[in-house]
Design a protein around this motif. Structure first.
Motif, PDB file in Angstrom:
ATOM      1  N   GLU A 185      46.769  44.465  51.019  1.00 18.84           N
ATOM      2  CA  GLU A 185      45.952  43.191  50.604  1.00 18.84           C
ATOM      3  C   GLU A 185      44.729  43.462  50.040  1.00 18.84           C
ATOM      4  OE1 GLU A 185      45.541  41.111  54.312  1.00 18.84           O
ATOM      5  OE2 GLU A 185      48.073  41.044  54.395  1.00 18.84           O
ATOM      6  N   PHE A 186      43.968  44.533  50.537  1.00 15.74           N
ATOM      7  CA  PHE A 186      42.538  45.151  50.130  1.00 15.74           C
ATOM      8  C   PHE A 186      42.723  45.375  48.528  1.00 15.74           C
ATOM      9  CE2 PHE A 186      41.500  45.459  54.533  1.00 15.74           C
ATOM     10  CZ  PHE A 186      40.623  44.377  54.747  1.00 15.74           C
ATOM     11  N   ALA A 187      43.792  46.251  48.225  1.00 18.04           N
ATOM     12  CA  ALA A 187      43.937  46.820  46.958  1.00 18.04           C
ATOM     13  C   ALA A 187      44.162  45.444  45.994  1.00 18.04           C
ATOM     14  CB  ALA A 187      45.290  47.534  46.781  1.00 18.04           C
ATOM     15  N   ARG A 188      44.917  44.567  46.231  1.00 17.95           N
ATOM     16  CA  ARG A 188      45.084  43.321  45.387  1.00 17.95           C
ATOM     17  C   ARG A 188      43.705  42.620  45.199  1.00 17.95           C
ATOM     18  NH1 ARG A 188      49.716  42.669  48.940  1.00 17.95           N
ATOM     19  NH2 ARG A 188      51.440  43.358  47.864  1.00 17.95           N
ATOM     20  N   GLU A 189      42.827  42.463  46.366  1.00 22.56           N
ATOM     21  CA  GLU A 189      41.774  42.133  46.179  1.00 22.56           C
ATOM     22  C   GLU A 189      40.565  42.863  44.834  1.00 22.56           C
ATOM     23  OE1 GLU A 189      39.390  41.726  49.526  1.00 22.56           O
ATOM     24  OE2 GLU A 189      40.950  40.391  50.283  1.00 22.56           O
ATOM     25  N   LYS A 190      40.748  44.069  44.803  1.00 18.32           N
ATOM     26  CA  LYS A 190      40.130  45.172  43.859  1.00 18.32           C
ATOM     27  C   LYS A 190      40.717  44.844  42.684  1.00 18.32           C
ATOM     28  CE  LYS A 190      37.426  47.702  46.705  1.00 18.32           C
ATOM     29  NZ  LYS A 190      37.817  49.104  47.298  1.00 18.32           N
ATOM     30  N   ALA A 191      41.950  44.883  42.516  1.00 21.25           N
ATOM     31  CA  ALA A 191      42.412  44.720  40.966  1.00 21.25           C
ATOM     32  C   ALA A 191      41.952  43.412  40.371  1.00 21.25           C
ATOM     33  CB  ALA A 191      44.096  44.639  41.154  1.00 21.25           C
ATOM     34  N   SER A 192      41.969  42.443  41.150  1.00 19.88           N
ATOM     35  CA  SER A 192      41.381  40.932  40.890  1.00 19.88           C
ATOM     36  C   SER A 192      40.023  41.204  40.510  1.00 19.88           C
ATOM     37  CB  SER A 192      41.587  40.145  42.040  1.00 19.88           C
ATOM     38  OG  SER A 192      41.115  38.916  41.388  1.00 19.88           O
ATOM     39  N   ILE A 193      39.258  41.901  41.228  1.00 19.77           N
ATOM     40  CA  ILE A 193      37.772  42.011  41.141  1.00 19.77           C
ATOM     41  C   ILE A 193      37.459  42.663  39.618  1.00 19.77           C
ATOM     42  CG2 ILE A 193      35.531  43.242  41.797  1.00 19.77           C
ATOM     43  CD1 ILE A 193      36.616  42.623  44.670  1.00 19.77           C
ATOM     44  N   TYR A 194      38.149  43.956  39.454  1.00 20.92           N
ATOM     45  CA  TYR A 194      37.839  44.542  38.458  1.00 20.92           C
ATOM     46  C   TYR A 194      38.984  44.301  37.087  1.00 20.92           C
ATOM     47  CZ  TYR A 194      35.540  47.923  41.468  1.00 20.92           C
ATOM     48  OH  TYR A 194      34.647  48.440  42.435  1.00 20.92           O
ATOM     49  N   GLY A 195      39.708  43.223  37.303  1.00 20.00           N
ATOM     50  CA  GLY A 195      40.499  42.696  36.125  1.00 20.00           C
ATOM     51  C   GLY A 195      41.438  43.632  35.804  1.00 20.00           C
ATOM     52  N   LYS A 196      41.998  44.471  36.746  1.00 21.93           N
ATOM     53  CA  LYS A 196      43.055  45.469  36.149  1.00 21.93           C
ATOM     54  C   LYS A 196      44.265  44.953  36.733  1.00 21.93           C
ATOM     55  CE  LYS A 196      40.143  48.828  35.457  1.00 21.93           C
ATOM     56  NZ  LYS A 196      39.900  49.433  34.030  1.00 21.93           N
ATOM     57  N   LYS A 197      45.353  45.203  35.583  1.00 24.19           N
ATOM     58  CA  LYS A 197      46.600  44.842  35.744  1.00 24.19           C
ATOM     59  C   LYS A 197      47.242  46.209  36.238  1.00 24.19           C
ATOM     60  CE  LYS A 197      50.698  43.216  33.024  1.00 24.19           C
ATOM     61  NZ  LYS A 197      51.124  42.867  31.900  1.00 24.19           N
ATOM     62  N   VAL A 198      48.129  45.863  37.706  1.00 19.55           N
ATOM     63  CA  VAL A 198      48.538  47.140  38.113  1.00 19.55           C
ATOM     64  C   VAL A 198      49.805  46.377  39.100  1.00 19.55           C
ATOM     65  CG1 VAL A 198      46.950  46.998  40.107  1.00 19.55           C
ATOM     66  CG2 VAL A 198      48.217  48.769  40.084  1.00 19.55           C
ATOM     67  N   ASP A 199      50.898  47.146  38.996  1.00 21.59           N
ATOM     68  CA  ASP A 199      52.010  46.533  40.044  1.00 21.59           C
ATOM     69  C   ASP A 199      52.085  47.291  41.149  1.00 21.59           C
ATOM     70  OD1 ASP A 199      54.460  45.902  40.687  1.00 21.59           O
ATOM     71  OD2 ASP A 199      55.600  47.468  39.770  1.00 21.59           O
TER      72      ASP A 199
END
Length: 204
Positions: free
Chosen positions: A77-91
């Motif tokens: 859940e926290f990792a998804r937030e980080k991906a959104s904050i940094y605009g990174k596309k990650v599966d």
């Protein structure tokens, strides 16, 4: 999932919110530089094992395709937030490294940072990394291990049960030997903090 794996997963779900605090303290030292150095070596299709709260996501190169796993729902859940904050596309996927749901020889690069201290069966997990890594691929690790210095090693052994009970991480894992037992070749072994924190570059 084994009982040991399940108890470890539950522990990490429970402490996930506190990881954000402890990790922010760690990043004030050299850890952020070490993480960035590891990710600078990534290429092609990449698997990050043990993404945790997403502390590495900001370092993902734009040139790579990243899949990242963790066996803790709360960490993800926290990792998804980080991906959104940094605009990174990650599966991002919920998955146990001891039983990866990927085909053989899927990834060009596999990265772990402070992960194999907490995998219940590290040999099983490392063999899974070898299975999903391409024959000409690489496994890059930033891991802490048991010191070979007699006094330091003994202290780590004595403290280990307490640390495991609190956070589920073993501070006295012999990861180099575990890699050898898994038939993974350690090409580069660089000491970053004494002989406890290491930057490892491996091939299969």
């Amino acid at each position: 999932m084994s009982n040991t794996s399940d108890s470890t997963r539950k522990r990490y779900n429970r402490i996930a919110r506190f990881f954000k605090i402890t990790e922010s303290l760690m990043e004030k030292g050299k850890m952020s530089l070490w993480r960035k150095a590891v990710w600078n070596e990534a290429n092609g299709k990449v698997l990050e094992v043990g993404v945790g709260t997403g502390k590495n996501i900001q370092y993902y190169p734009e040139s790579v395709e990243v899949s990242a796993i963790d066996f803790s729902e709360k960490m993800l859940e926290f990792a998804r937030e980080k991906a959104s904050i940094y605009g990174k596309k990650v599966d991002l996927r919920l998955m146990d490294v001891q039983a990866l749901d990927f085909a053989d020889e899927t990834f060009d690069t596999i990265i772990t940072t402070c992960v194999f201290c907490s995998v219940p069966d590290p040999i099983k997990g490392l063999k899974e990394l070898k299975r999903v890594c391409k024959k000409d691929g690489q496994i890059i690790m930033l891991e802490h291990v048991r010191s070979k210095k007699p006094l330091v090693g003994i202290i780590m052994d004595l403290l280990n049960p307490i640390v495991v009970r609190i956070v589920g991480a073993n501070i006295n894992r012999n990861t180099i030997e575990n890699l050898k037992q898994s038939n993974i070749n350690v090409k580069i072994e660089k000491d970053l903090m004494l002989d406890i924190v290491k930057h490892l570059k491996c091939s299969i």
